[in-house]
Design a protein around this motif. Structure first.
Motif, PDB file in Angstrom:
ATOM      1  N   PRO A  23      64.118  36.649  30.964  1.00  0.00           N
ATOM      2  CA  PRO A  23      65.164  37.212  31.727  1.00  0.00           C
ATOM      3  C   PRO A  23      64.421  38.019  32.917  1.00  0.00           C
ATOM      4  CG  PRO A  23      64.599  38.547  29.744  1.00  0.00           C
ATOM      5  CD  PRO A  23      63.859  37.177  29.647  1.00  0.00           C
ATOM      6  N   ALA A  24      65.141  38.706  33.678  1.00  0.00           N
ATOM      7  CA  ALA A  24      64.648  39.223  34.910  1.00  0.00           C
ATOM      8  C   ALA A  24      63.669  40.470  34.268  1.00  0.00           C
ATOM      9  CB  ALA A  24      65.622  39.741  35.755  1.00  0.00           C
ATOM     10  N   GLY A  25      62.620  40.592  34.870  1.00  0.00           N
ATOM     11  CA  GLY A  25      61.801  41.668  34.360  1.00  0.00           C
ATOM     12  C   GLY A  25      60.589  41.393  33.717  1.00  0.00           C
ATOM     13  N   TRP A  26      60.537  40.140  33.278  1.00  0.00           N
ATOM     14  CA  TRP A  26      59.412  39.470  32.151  1.00  0.00           C
ATOM     15  C   TRP A  26      58.764  38.352  32.752  1.00  0.00           C
ATOM     16  CZ3 TRP A  26      58.372  41.392  27.349  1.00  0.00           C
ATOM     17  CH2 TRP A  26      59.164  42.490  27.027  1.00  0.00           C
ATOM     18  N   ARG A  27      57.705  38.528  32.663  1.00  0.00           N
ATOM     19  CA  ARG A  27      56.749  37.429  33.456  1.00  0.00           C
ATOM     20  C   ARG A  27      55.768  36.856  32.475  1.00  0.00           C
ATOM     21  NH1 ARG A  27      52.828  37.914  38.451  1.00  0.00           N
ATOM     22  NH2 ARG A  27      52.388  35.801  38.749  1.00  0.00           N
ATOM     23  N   ALA A  28      55.165  35.735  32.718  1.00  0.00           N
ATOM     24  CA  ALA A  28      54.247  35.299  31.785  1.00  0.00           C
ATOM     25  C   ALA A  28      53.087  34.717  32.692  1.00  0.00           C
ATOM     26  CB  ALA A  28      54.611  34.345  30.806  1.00  0.00           C
ATOM     27  N   ILE A  29      51.990  34.760  32.459  1.00  0.00           N
ATOM     28  CA  ILE A  29      50.712  34.232  33.048  1.00  0.00           C
ATOM     29  C   ILE A  29      49.832  33.513  32.234  1.00  0.00           C
ATOM     30  CG2 ILE A  29      50.860  35.663  35.151  1.00  0.00           C
ATOM     31  CD1 ILE A  29      48.202  37.082  34.030  1.00  0.00           C
ATOM     32  N   SER A  30      49.034  32.941  32.338  1.00  0.00           N
ATOM     33  CA  SER A  30      47.965  32.205  31.373  1.00  0.00           C
ATOM     34  C   SER A  30      46.548  32.307  31.895  1.00  0.00           C
ATOM     35  CB  SER A  30      48.602  30.966  30.916  1.00  0.00           C
ATOM     36  OG  SER A  30      48.319  30.026  31.993  1.00  0.00           O
ATOM     37  N   ALA A  31      45.853  31.914  30.913  1.00  0.00           N
ATOM     38  CA  ALA A  31      44.315  31.996  31.531  1.00  0.00           C
ATOM     39  C   ALA A  31      43.568  31.374  30.257  1.00  0.00           C
ATOM     40  CB  ALA A  31      43.735  33.436  31.841  1.00  0.00           C
ATOM     41  N   GLY A  32      42.131  31.063  30.422  1.00  0.00           N
ATOM     42  CA  GLY A  32      41.255  30.627  29.473  1.00  0.00           C
ATOM     43  C   GLY A  32      40.067  31.529  30.084  1.00  0.00           C
ATOM     44  N   GLY A  66      52.550  25.051  41.081  1.00  0.00           N
ATOM     45  CA  GLY A  66      51.773  26.429  40.985  1.00  0.00           C
ATOM     46  C   GLY A  66      50.906  26.654  39.877  1.00  0.00           C
ATOM     47  N   TYR A  67      51.333  25.814  38.713  1.00  0.00           N
ATOM     48  CA  TYR A  67      50.235  25.968  37.658  1.00  0.00           C
ATOM     49  C   TYR A  67      48.996  25.546  37.835  1.00  0.00           C
ATOM     50  CZ  TYR A  67      54.551  27.800  35.517  1.00  0.00           C
ATOM     51  OH  TYR A  67      55.573  28.590  35.075  1.00  0.00           O
ATOM     52  N   ALA A  68      47.965  26.332  37.179  1.00  0.00           N
ATOM     53  CA  ALA A  68      46.650  26.004  37.360  1.00  0.00           C
ATOM     54  C   ALA A  68      45.718  26.601  36.326  1.00  0.00           C
ATOM     55  CB  ALA A  68      46.113  26.453  38.783  1.00  0.00           C
ATOM     56  N   SER A  69      44.758  25.717  35.875  1.00  0.00           N
ATOM     57  CA  SER A  69      43.961  26.300  34.926  1.00  0.00           C
ATOM     58  C   SER A  69      42.965  27.375  35.424  1.00  0.00           C
ATOM     59  CB  SER A  69      42.839  25.050  34.245  1.00  0.00           C
ATOM     60  OG  SER A  69      41.915  25.750  33.339  1.00  0.00           O
ATOM     61  N   LYS A  70      42.872  28.548  34.976  1.00  0.00           N
ATOM     62  CA  LYS A  70      42.306  29.631  35.547  1.00  0.00           C
ATOM     63  C   LYS A  70      41.589  30.646  34.463  1.00  0.00           C
ATOM     64  CE  LYS A  70      46.810  31.212  35.944  1.00  0.00           C
ATOM     65  NZ  LYS A  70      47.291  30.104  35.097  1.00  0.00           N
ATOM     66  N   SER A  71      40.438  31.467  35.095  1.00  0.00           N
ATOM     67  CA  SER A  71      40.062  32.440  34.195  1.00  0.00           C
ATOM     68  C   SER A  71      40.632  33.499  33.950  1.00  0.00           C
ATOM     69  CB  SER A  71      38.522  32.532  34.869  1.00  0.00           C
ATOM     70  OG  SER A  71      37.725  33.468  34.080  1.00  0.00           O
ATOM     71  N   TRP A  72      40.238  34.138  32.782  1.00  0.00           N
ATOM     72  CA  TRP A  72      40.850  35.553  32.597  1.00  0.00           C
ATOM     73  C   TRP A  72      40.100  36.664  33.246  1.00  0.00           C
ATOM     74  CZ3 TRP A  72      39.291  37.000  26.848  1.00  0.00           C
ATOM     75  CH2 TRP A  72      38.028  37.077  26.662  1.00  0.00           C
ATOM     76  N   ASP A  73      38.885  36.159  33.863  1.00  0.00           N
ATOM     77  CA  ASP A  73      38.368  36.968  34.943  1.00  0.00           C
ATOM     78  C   ASP A  73      38.920  37.575  36.144  1.00  0.00           C
ATOM     79  OD1 ASP A  73      36.227  37.120  33.066  1.00  0.00           O
ATOM     80  OD2 ASP A  73      35.123  35.524  34.110  1.00  0.00           O
ATOM     81  N   ASN A  74      39.854  36.671  36.470  1.00  0.00           N
ATOM     82  CA  ASN A  74      40.748  36.918  37.800  1.00  0.00           C
ATOM     83  C   ASN A  74      42.293  36.933  37.815  1.00  0.00           C
ATOM     84  OD1 ASN A  74      37.993  36.767  39.376  1.00  0.00           O
ATOM     85  ND2 ASN A  74      38.200  34.650  38.894  1.00  0.00           N
ATOM     86  N   LEU A  75      42.448  37.909  36.683  1.00  0.00           N
ATOM     87  CA  LEU A  75      44.184  37.811  36.508  1.00  0.00           C
ATOM     88  C   LEU A  75      44.687  38.649  37.667  1.00  0.00           C
ATOM     89  CD1 LEU A  75      44.218  38.883  32.852  1.00  0.00           C
ATOM     90  CD2 LEU A  75      44.251  36.464  33.929  1.00  0.00           C
ATOM     91  N   PRO A  76      45.847  37.958  38.112  1.00  0.00           N
ATOM     92  CA  PRO A  76      46.580  38.692  39.178  1.00  0.00           C
ATOM     93  C   PRO A  76      47.248  40.050  38.888  1.00  0.00           C
ATOM     94  CG  PRO A  76      47.913  36.958  38.428  1.00  0.00           C
ATOM     95  CD  PRO A  76      46.308  36.919  37.611  1.00  0.00           C
ATOM     96  N   LEU A  77      47.441  40.247  37.499  1.00  0.00           N
ATOM     97  CA  LEU A  77      48.127  41.487  37.123  1.00  0.00           C
ATOM     98  C   LEU A  77      47.378  41.768  35.812  1.00  0.00           C
ATOM     99  CD1 LEU A  77      50.107  40.082  34.611  1.00  0.00           C
ATOM    100  CD2 LEU A  77      51.223  39.679  36.794  1.00  0.00           C
ATOM    101  N   ILE A  78      47.673  43.041  35.341  1.00  0.00           N
ATOM    102  CA  ILE A  78      47.223  43.693  33.927  1.00  0.00           C
ATOM    103  C   ILE A  78      48.503  43.443  33.110  1.00  0.00           C
ATOM    104  CG2 ILE A  78      46.452  45.597  32.564  1.00  0.00           C
ATOM    105  CD1 ILE A  78      45.512  46.676  35.276  1.00  0.00           C
ATOM    106  N   PRO A  79      48.296  42.558  31.972  1.00  0.00           N
ATOM    107  CA  PRO A  79      49.168  42.287  31.101  1.00  0.00           C
ATOM    108  C   PRO A  79      49.578  43.395  30.033  1.00  0.00           C
ATOM    109  CG  PRO A  79      47.166  41.237  30.497  1.00  0.00           C
ATOM    110  CD  PRO A  79      46.885  41.889  31.779  1.00  0.00           C
ATOM    111  N   ASP A  80      50.717  43.392  29.567  1.00  0.00           N
ATOM    112  CA  ASP A  80      51.357  44.473  28.653  1.00  0.00           C
ATOM    113  C   ASP A  80      51.031  44.054  27.099  1.00  0.00           C
ATOM    114  OD1 ASP A  80      52.351  46.285  30.616  1.00  0.00           O
ATOM    115  OD2 ASP A  80      53.498  44.617  30.965  1.00  0.00           O
ATOM    116  N   ILE A  81      51.299  42.493  27.321  1.00  0.00           N
ATOM    117  CA  ILE A  81      50.921  41.891  25.904  1.00  0.00           C
ATOM    118  C   ILE A  81      50.252  40.609  26.163  1.00  0.00           C
ATOM    119  CG2 ILE A  81      52.546  40.437  24.229  1.00  0.00           C
ATOM    120  CD1 ILE A  81      55.052  42.133  25.033  1.00  0.00           C
TER     121      ILE A  81
END
Length: 157
Positions: free
Chosen positions: A26-35, A59-74
């Motif tokens: 739903p609106a207001g929820w967003r997922a990102i992924s990293a390795g 737009g999906y790409a394999s990326k490092s957790w060192d360079n996250l574009p945001l701070i996760p809540d979960i």
């Protein structure tokens, strides 16, 4: 709310989870992924499966957790255990849960058997994401202990 799906290579499971979550959320929820040790590429079978399921893959790409574009809540780790895989541990003031799924990138056999391994991982993740999204999310945002309990329960589905 921001969710980080985290694994080692960020080429299959966490990408499948990120794309599926964003497709259904739903609106207001967003997922990102990293390795923790990204492969640098999204597995072509992951992209093909998502496309077959009608989920956008741009737009999906394999990326490092060192360079996250945001701070996760979960943070949800999706590493499996069959191959002795070590799951990365995210440090920080977040709600953490583990939704173990075996890595289809290591599947062997015929093309059909390998595709089946990818589909199995996708179905497990989708079932868990749908269970999460069926929760009373507005209530759980302010109830971290209950949210933690629900996430851990979902990880056993």
């Amino acid at each position: 709310m921001n969710i980080l799906f985290l694994c080692t290579g960020n080429s299959c499971r966490s990408i499948l989870a990120e794309a599926t979550f964003n497709h259904l959320a739903p609106a207001g929820w967003r997922a990102i992924s990293a390795g923790s040790k990204p492969t640098g590429r999204v597995h072509p079978r992951s992209l093909a499966l998502l496309a077959r399921e009608g989920i956008a893959t741009a737009g999906y790409a394999s990326k490092s957790w060192d360079n996250l574009p945001l701070i996760p809540d979960i943070v949800i780790t999706v590493c499996g255990s069959a191959a002795g895989e070590t799951c990365p541990a995210y440090l920080g003031p977040v709600v953490r849960s583990h939704w173990g799924v075996e890595d289809p990138a290591h599947a062997v056999g015929t093309d059909a058997e390998i595709d089946a391994a990818f589909m199995t991982a996708y179905r497990i993740l989708r079932r868990r994401i749908e269970a999460f999204l069926a929760l009373p999310l507005a209530e759980l945002v302010d109830e971290r202990a209950r949210l933690q309990t629900e996430l851990d329960r979902i990880g056993t589905l």
